[in-house]
Design an enzyme around this catalytic site. Structure first.
Site, PDB file in Angstrom:
ATOM      1  N   GLU A 123       0.979  -1.241   0.019  1.00  0.00           N
ATOM      2  CA  GLU A 123       0.046  -0.110   0.012  1.00  0.00           C
ATOM      3  C   GLU A 123       0.884   1.320   0.060  1.00  0.00           C
ATOM      4  OE1 GLU A 123      -3.215  -2.833   1.934  1.00  0.00           O
ATOM      5  OE2 GLU A 123      -1.209  -2.323   2.452  1.00  0.00           O
ATOM      6  N   THR A 124       0.134   2.338  -0.680  1.00  0.00           N
ATOM      7  CA  THR A 124       0.827   3.570  -0.349  1.00  0.00           C
ATOM      8  C   THR A 124      -0.171   4.505  -0.155  1.00  0.00           C
ATOM      9  OG1 THR A 124       2.499   3.110  -2.326  1.00  0.00           O
ATOM     10  CG2 THR A 124       1.873   5.549  -2.068  1.00  0.00           C
TER      11      THR A 124
END
Length: 277
Positions: free
Chosen positions: A47-48
């Site tokens: 995830e970002t």
């Protein structure tokens, strides 16, 4: 292109490289969906996140969460890591000791306890057993025998997790799933253990969003806690291990407090600086 503040942190581990990494872009106003998705694909992390001003009353900040394969309404390790980064960047909560995050499922509360951040597990949007065909697909994808499945349950709290409980830690750690057979299923696998430190061994498989195995997964552990504490299988306070099969040492701290289950973990800083987007 604008220069924006940036953090990369490791979540659910006291030591960098032992948990689940997260990229956090601060001051993300002006970035559109395409730019956010492209940067998430570029980081190639599970995830970002992108921090934005809140649009709901009572929220301290708003976060958008992207995997390499698309956007999520909620995820656990991005919640802890984003809150940590927001605080490190000078964020001041409206309520002392409590951070309120706005995300795709609404407002999520976080607190600091025992030296770590913890978020309140969101309520399950879907629970109960899977239908026979879906369970058969999950068993086939995991490569286990049907009789090795002690129980199973949907634990949907944004991500659509199907949780499969196996008999032993060894079975969980030995899994070599068929990602093609898994398709779009998001499978969380758990075994109840008792080694004096941890009470559960967890793995998470999400090939449909571009991540074959997530190292340490807050949303899954939140769903597992609501299910297994509620069923009397796990105690109201325990530690889950995740990431072992990937050479990580993730630790998820779970505590049931009245009507709320808190999901906590350490956050280790890795990179601080700026990114041009």
């Amino acid at each position: 292109m604008t220069v924006r503040r940036f953090h990369q942190v490791d979540v659910f581990a006291a030591e960098a490289t032992k948990g689940n990494p997260l990229a956090v872009v601060h001051d993300a106003e002006g970035l559109d969906d395409t730019q956010m998705a492209a940067f998430a694909r570029w980081t190639n992390l599970s995830e970002t996140t992108f921090l934005l001003p809140p649009t709901e009353a009572g929220a301290d900040y708003r976060v958008r969460i992207f995997t390499p394969g698309g956007e999520l309404p909620f995820a656990g390790h991005p919640t802890l890591g984003s809150a940590w980064a927001w605080l490190q960047a000078g964020g001041t909560p409206r309520e002392a000791g409590v951070v309120v995050q706005q995300c795709g499922i609404g407002l999520v509360r976080l607190r600091q306890a025992d030296g770590r951040l913890a978020f309140a597990a969101p309520p399950l949007l879907r629970s109960g057993p899977a239908d026979a065909a879906t369970l058969a697909q999950a068993v086939r994808a995991l490569g286990v025998a049907a009789e090795d499945v002690v129980d199973h349950q949907w634990v949907v709290n944004g991500p659509e997790w199907l949780a499969i409980r196996l008999r032993t830690r060894a079975q969980v750690l030995a899994l070599k799933p068929d990602m093609v057979a898994m398709g779009r299923l998001k499978l969380g696998v758990v075994a109840v253990v008792d080694d004096g430190e941890t009470a559960a061994e967890v793995r998470a498989f999400v090939p449909g969003v571009g991540v074959d195995e997530d190292p340490v997964t807050g949303s899954l552990n939140a769903g597992l806690a609501l299910w297994l504490i509620g069923a009397g299988v796990l105690p109201g306070r325990y530690v889950a291990a995740q990431g072992t099969a990937l050479g990580r040492a993730g630790r998820v701290h779970v505590e049931s407090d009245g009507d709320t289950v808190w999901i906590g973990g350490e956050v280790a800083p890795c990179i601080a600086g700026s990114v041009t987007l």
